[in-house]
Design an enzyme around this catalytic site. Sequence first.
Site, PDB file in Angstrom:
ATOM      1  N   SER A  79     -10.962   7.011   5.024  1.00 14.86           N
ATOM      2  CA  SER A  79     -11.253   5.714   4.390  1.00 14.86           C
ATOM      3  C   SER A  79     -12.721   5.682   3.997  1.00 14.86           C
ATOM      4  O   SER A  79     -13.528   6.475   4.506  1.00 14.86           O
ATOM      5  CB  SER A  79     -10.960   4.604   5.404  1.00 14.86           C
ATOM      6  OG  SER A  79     -11.458   3.363   4.952  1.00 14.86           O
ATOM      7  N   TYR A 107     -10.768  -0.328  13.189  1.00 14.35           N
ATOM      8  CA  TYR A 107     -10.368   0.459  12.016  1.00 14.35           C
ATOM      9  C   TYR A 107     -11.488   1.428  11.634  1.00 14.35           C
ATOM     10  O   TYR A 107     -11.259   2.623  11.404  1.00 14.35           O
ATOM     11  CB  TYR A 107     -10.043  -0.482  10.859  1.00 14.35           C
ATOM     12  CG  TYR A 107      -9.516   0.216   9.623  1.00 14.35           C
ATOM     13  CD1 TYR A 107      -8.177   0.552   9.504  1.00 14.35           C
ATOM     14  CD2 TYR A 107     -10.371   0.545   8.566  1.00 14.35           C
ATOM     15  CE1 TYR A 107      -7.692   1.189   8.369  1.00 14.35           C
ATOM     16  CE2 TYR A 107      -9.891   1.183   7.430  1.00 14.35           C
ATOM     17  CZ  TYR A 107      -8.549   1.499   7.329  1.00 14.35           C
ATOM     18  OH  TYR A 107      -8.080   2.139   6.212  1.00 14.35           O
TER      19      TYR A 107
HETATM   20  N1  LIG Z   1      -5.295   0.285   1.036  1.00 11.49           N
HETATM   21  C1  LIG Z   1      -6.540   0.698   1.101  1.00 11.49           C
HETATM   22  O1  LIG Z   1      -7.431   0.115   0.452  1.00 11.49           O
HETATM   23  C2  LIG Z   1      -6.922   1.885   1.929  1.00 11.49           C
HETATM   24  C3  LIG Z   1      -8.244   2.310   1.857  1.00 11.49           C
HETATM   25  C4  LIG Z   1      -8.637   3.384   2.629  1.00 11.49           C
HETATM   26  C5  LIG Z   1      -7.714   4.023   3.443  1.00 11.49           C
HETATM   27  N2  LIG Z   1      -6.444   3.582   3.490  1.00 11.49           N
HETATM   28  C6  LIG Z   1      -5.541   4.306   4.381  1.00 11.49           C
HETATM   29  O2  LIG Z   1      -4.444   4.809   3.655  1.00 11.49           O
HETATM   30  C7  LIG Z   1      -3.281   4.822   4.467  1.00 11.49           C
HETATM   31  C8  LIG Z   1      -2.179   4.051   3.790  1.00 11.49           C
HETATM   32  O3  LIG Z   1      -2.621   2.710   3.591  1.00 11.49           O
HETATM   33  P1  LIG Z   1      -1.801   1.628   2.741  1.00 11.49           P
HETATM   34  O4  LIG Z   1      -2.812   0.822   2.035  1.00 11.49           O
HETATM   35  O5  LIG Z   1      -0.708   2.270   1.990  1.00 11.49           O
HETATM   36  O6  LIG Z   1      -1.210   0.736   3.922  1.00 11.49           O
HETATM   37  P2  LIG Z   1       0.086  -0.191   3.925  1.00 11.49           P
HETATM   38  O7  LIG Z   1       0.414  -0.654   2.565  1.00 11.49           O
HETATM   39  O8  LIG Z   1      -0.181  -1.208   4.988  1.00 11.49           O
HETATM   40  O9  LIG Z   1       1.226   0.807   4.420  1.00 11.49           O
HETATM   41  C9  LIG Z   1       1.121   1.374   5.689  1.00 11.49           C
HETATM   42  C10 LIG Z   1       2.216   2.414   5.864  1.00 11.49           C
HETATM   43  O10 LIG Z   1       2.093   2.951   7.190  1.00 11.49           O
HETATM   44  C11 LIG Z   1       3.306   2.752   7.896  1.00 11.49           C
HETATM   45  N3  LIG Z   1       2.997   2.386   9.264  1.00 11.49           N
HETATM   46  C12 LIG Z   1       2.068   1.491   9.684  1.00 11.49           C
HETATM   47  N4  LIG Z   1       2.089   1.410  11.026  1.00 11.49           N
HETATM   48  C13 LIG Z   1       3.051   2.270  11.458  1.00 11.49           C
HETATM   49  C14 LIG Z   1       3.568   2.613  12.725  1.00 11.49           C
HETATM   50  N5  LIG Z   1       3.077   2.071  13.842  1.00 11.49           N
HETATM   51  N6  LIG Z   1       4.545   3.533  12.801  1.00 11.49           N
HETATM   52  C15 LIG Z   1       5.046   4.084  11.671  1.00 11.49           C
HETATM   53  N7  LIG Z   1       4.605   3.807  10.439  1.00 11.49           N
HETATM   54  C16 LIG Z   1       3.636   2.897  10.336  1.00 11.49           C
HETATM   55  C17 LIG Z   1       4.037   1.617   7.150  1.00 11.49           C
HETATM   56  O11 LIG Z   1       5.413   1.809   7.216  1.00 11.49           O
HETATM   57  P3  LIG Z   1       6.397   0.866   8.083  1.00 11.49           P
HETATM   58  O12 LIG Z   1       5.929  -0.538   7.907  1.00 11.49           O
HETATM   59  O13 LIG Z   1       7.743   1.185   7.589  1.00 11.49           O
HETATM   60  O14 LIG Z   1       6.234   1.325   9.498  1.00 11.49           O
HETATM   61  C18 LIG Z   1       3.586   1.820   5.710  1.00 11.49           C
HETATM   62  O15 LIG Z   1       4.413   2.755   5.058  1.00 11.49           O
HETATM   63  C19 LIG Z   1      -3.718   4.228   5.813  1.00 11.49           C
HETATM   64  O16 LIG Z   1      -4.055   5.252   6.709  1.00 11.49           O
HETATM   65  C20 LIG Z   1      -4.931   3.420   5.444  1.00 11.49           C
HETATM   66  O17 LIG Z   1      -5.777   3.235   6.544  1.00 11.49           O
HETATM   67  C21 LIG Z   1      -6.014   2.531   2.752  1.00 11.49           C
END
Ligand SMILES: NC(=O)c1ccc[n+]([C@@H]2O[C@H](COP(=O)([O-])OP(=O)(O)OC[C@H]3O[C@@H](n4cnc5c(N)ncnc54)[C@H](OP(=O)(O)O)[C@@H]3O)[C@@H](O)[C@H]2O)c1
Length: 251
Positions: free
Chosen positions: A143, A156
């Site tokens: 991130s 986080y």
């Molecule tokens: N969005 C951003 O701006 C951003 C920026 C930097 C980094 N990231 C990183 O990128 C990655 C994806 O982020 P995103 O924005 O796509 O998040 P998101 O929209 O909240 O999706 C999170 C995903 O992780 C799964 N998940 C969460 N907790 C889980 C658990 N305990 N067990 C199994 N699966 C779990 C969820 O699936 P289920 O709900 O089906 O479990 C979902 O598919 C993360 O690591 C996040 O920290 C995101």
Amino acid sequence: MSTAFDLTGRTALITGGGRGLGAGITRAMLDAGADVIVYGRRDLPQDLVDYASERSRRLDFYSVDIGDSDALASVSATVLAEHQVDILVNNAGTQERHPAVEFPLESFDRVMDVNLRSVFQLCQIFGAPMLKRGHGSIVNLASLLSFQGGLTVPAYAASKGAVAQLTKALCNEWSGKGVNVNAVAPGYMATEMNTALLADPVRLEQLSVRIPAGRWGEPEDIGNVVVFLASPASAYIHGQVLAVDGGWLAR
Ligand SMILES: NC(=O)c1ccc[n+]([C@@H]2O[C@H](COP(=O)([O-])OP(=O)(O)OC[C@H]3O[C@@H](n4cnc5c(N)ncnc54)[C@H](OP(=O)(O)O)[C@@H]3O)[C@@H](O)[C@H]2O)c1
């Protein structure tokens, strides 16, 4: 024609591959020719299932809370028995916002278990057979908060700083044994994780004007970068934390 970006015949395990950035990574992997295994808690959306079948690719789903290490070990033993995992993408992550003095310790532990402990556990479980075969790729989702502290997200930020360091630590042990370990650090992406930020007009404006590319990122912006880091095209890239942030860190 096969290219250096072709993943035909490979199998990629993507945590959280059903939604958000993970769904973008799943689609890009399927497009590159890989079969995909997804770990998550909610079932796969039908459009993703259709996307795989339209491309005659295999898409398997395993229901698991990755923050539960016993459940993660048990599901992964089943996966190991049934599949050869060539690519591991540690994408799933969670977020909690509270001012630091009020941050519940249980929430801190939960964020660390989901965002960090599971990453290490899965690298151990699926890295071991990769090392034995002398071939494999691991891509972790870091991130901007691997580099910066953020606001009201201390757990986080700590977890993502550690994911970057873990990526480098594993690189140092595994790069000479045929296993690439890298990370992608997304910038501000319009996904469920950022619902609170997207709903706060003041914070949204503050963040948006600082992005040189002039827009928030989308899952498609991440998917092909992960494919690149999982493909022969990046064979000599090890231990990198690649920012995909519309220029945010350059500013
Ligand atoms: N969005 C951003 O701006 C951003 C920026 C930097 C980094 N990231 C990183 O990128 C990655 C994806 O982020 P995103 O924005 O796509 O998040 P998101 O929209 O909240 O999706 C999170 C995903 O992780 C799964 N998940 C969460 N907790 C889980 C658990 N305990 N067990 C199994 N699966 C779990 C969820 O699936 P289920 O709900 O089906 O479990 C979902 O598919 C993360 O690591 C996040 O920290 C995101």
